[in-house]
Scaffold this active site. Sequence first.
Site, PDB file in Angstrom:
ATOM      1  N   TRP A 128     -23.636  21.085 -12.695  1.00 31.41           N
ATOM      2  CA  TRP A 128     -23.014  21.995 -13.650  1.00 31.41           C
ATOM      3  C   TRP A 128     -23.454  21.735 -15.080  1.00 31.41           C
ATOM      4  O   TRP A 128     -23.626  22.679 -15.865  1.00 31.41           O
ATOM      5  CB  TRP A 128     -21.498  21.991 -13.519  1.00 31.41           C
ATOM      6  CG  TRP A 128     -21.064  22.596 -12.219  1.00 31.41           C
ATOM      7  CD1 TRP A 128     -20.376  21.970 -11.213  1.00 31.41           C
ATOM      8  CD2 TRP A 128     -21.309  23.937 -11.739  1.00 31.41           C
ATOM      9  NE1 TRP A 128     -20.179  22.839 -10.170  1.00 31.41           N
ATOM     10  CE2 TRP A 128     -20.738  24.044 -10.461  1.00 31.41           C
ATOM     11  CE3 TRP A 128     -21.962  25.042 -12.283  1.00 31.41           C
ATOM     12  CZ2 TRP A 128     -20.788  25.218  -9.701  1.00 31.41           C
ATOM     13  CZ3 TRP A 128     -22.020  26.223 -11.529  1.00 31.41           C
ATOM     14  CH2 TRP A 128     -21.437  26.287 -10.258  1.00 31.41           C
ATOM     15  N   ASP A 170     -16.701  21.222 -20.456  1.00 32.54           N
ATOM     16  CA  ASP A 170     -16.421  22.065 -19.292  1.00 32.54           C
ATOM     17  C   ASP A 170     -15.413  21.313 -18.432  1.00 32.54           C
ATOM     18  O   ASP A 170     -15.747  20.338 -17.773  1.00 32.54           O
ATOM     19  CB  ASP A 170     -17.728  22.315 -18.527  1.00 32.54           C
ATOM     20  CG  ASP A 170     -17.508  23.010 -17.182  1.00 32.54           C
ATOM     21  OD1 ASP A 170     -16.354  23.327 -16.842  1.00 32.54           O
ATOM     22  OD2 ASP A 170     -18.512  23.228 -16.469  1.00 32.54           O
ATOM     23  N   LYS A 218     -10.727  26.806  -9.985  1.00 31.62           N
ATOM     24  CA  LYS A 218     -10.798  25.494  -9.350  1.00 31.62           C
ATOM     25  C   LYS A 218      -9.406  24.871  -9.274  1.00 31.62           C
ATOM     26  O   LYS A 218      -8.946  24.485  -8.229  1.00 31.62           O
ATOM     27  CB  LYS A 218     -11.741  24.570 -10.127  1.00 31.62           C
ATOM     28  CG  LYS A 218     -13.144  25.125 -10.322  1.00 31.62           C
ATOM     29  CD  LYS A 218     -13.940  25.193  -9.033  1.00 31.62           C
ATOM     30  CE  LYS A 218     -15.153  26.103  -9.106  1.00 31.62           C
ATOM     31  NZ  LYS A 218     -16.233  25.621  -9.929  1.00 31.62           N
TER      32      LYS A 218
END
Length: 361
Positions: free
Chosen positions: A103, A173, A197
Amino acid sequence: MKYGRVYNFSAGPAMMPEEVLEDIAAEVLNYRGSGMSVMEMSHRSQVFQEILDTAEADLRKLMGIPENYKVLFVQGGGTVQFAMVPMNLMKNGAACYIETGVWSKKALAEAKRYGEVLVPASSADRQFSYIPDCSSLEIPENADYVYLCENETINGITWPALPDTKGKPLVSDQSSMFLSRPCDVNHYGLIWAGVQKNVGPAGMSVVIIREDLLRDDLPQFVPTYMCYKTHADNGSLYNTPNSWAIYCCGKVFRYLLDNGGLKAQAKRNEEKAAVLYDFLDGSSFFRATAEKDSRSLMNVRFVTPSMEEDAAVIAAAKAAGFENLKGHKSAGGLRASIYNAMPKAGVEALTDFLRKYEKQR
Ligand SMILES: *Cc1c(COP(=O)(O)O)cnc(C)c1O
């Protein structure tokens, strides 16, 4: 489990608290006497404005978000934020990205479209199994911000402590660890999290941005929708927002407040993760891949001695009612995502299953 539900170890979209789903179900045909569901409601109505305001107020309370930060509900998943961050924050045209897995790599690849990307630290040398030492990073004077992925969902590592950014704004993030533990927002310039998530349904990100980072002077090419200031100036209602996601996330914020806040949630998460990691550490068949001080409490990645054995365990687990234990296609192995909403009983049941599997093979 109730309603024939299963223990779902998906990395996202992922489990939501059962109580919240029941509450949503009860309101889905007629939201509190409005005669309509949230999905059918004008986003300019007073009843929706209250839902939005309450969601923001509850999130502010939950995280202790200071007055000089804006909370934005922006459509699109995390991938949109990979572009929005550099578009909005690259003033000098340079930024530092810490490379810790898939990511952060995606984020830095996207940022390269807009400016110079420097990588002052990386854990690529050991397959992204740890967080590199970031106590004395080389950060050039012209860097606009330092970016990190605070929990790498795929390889299952998390930051034990934040880096020293030498005064540059820290951008994080938090998608796969948002609201999993207390967070001092003051340490950050910008926090963003795709909500599917650890909070609610897919298709939206929460952005928490320090007001001085909002800009009026963005390059002409930046679409109006992609300016953080557009959302800040319009209270997340510049256009029709993802009203359903805002509503569901608001329910989860309230649920967390009612259940002791983030400190209590962190304790539950630590206990849950310990059940699985303790088992893995004592096993001679399974092995956790993340190095101990960088282990994620949300995404527990582990392997058996071979890919064939991995696949056999995943199939047997599925047959026993444990869903979505297959690791990400880029990493292989197994991964149990045990976000806030995964009950401890689910982790205990999975651990019992793995223990028996190891014994009987
Ligand atoms: C899932 C995820 C993303 C991407 O989210 P999308 O909504 O699929 O774009 C970004 N960062 C992290 C840490 C994630 O777990």
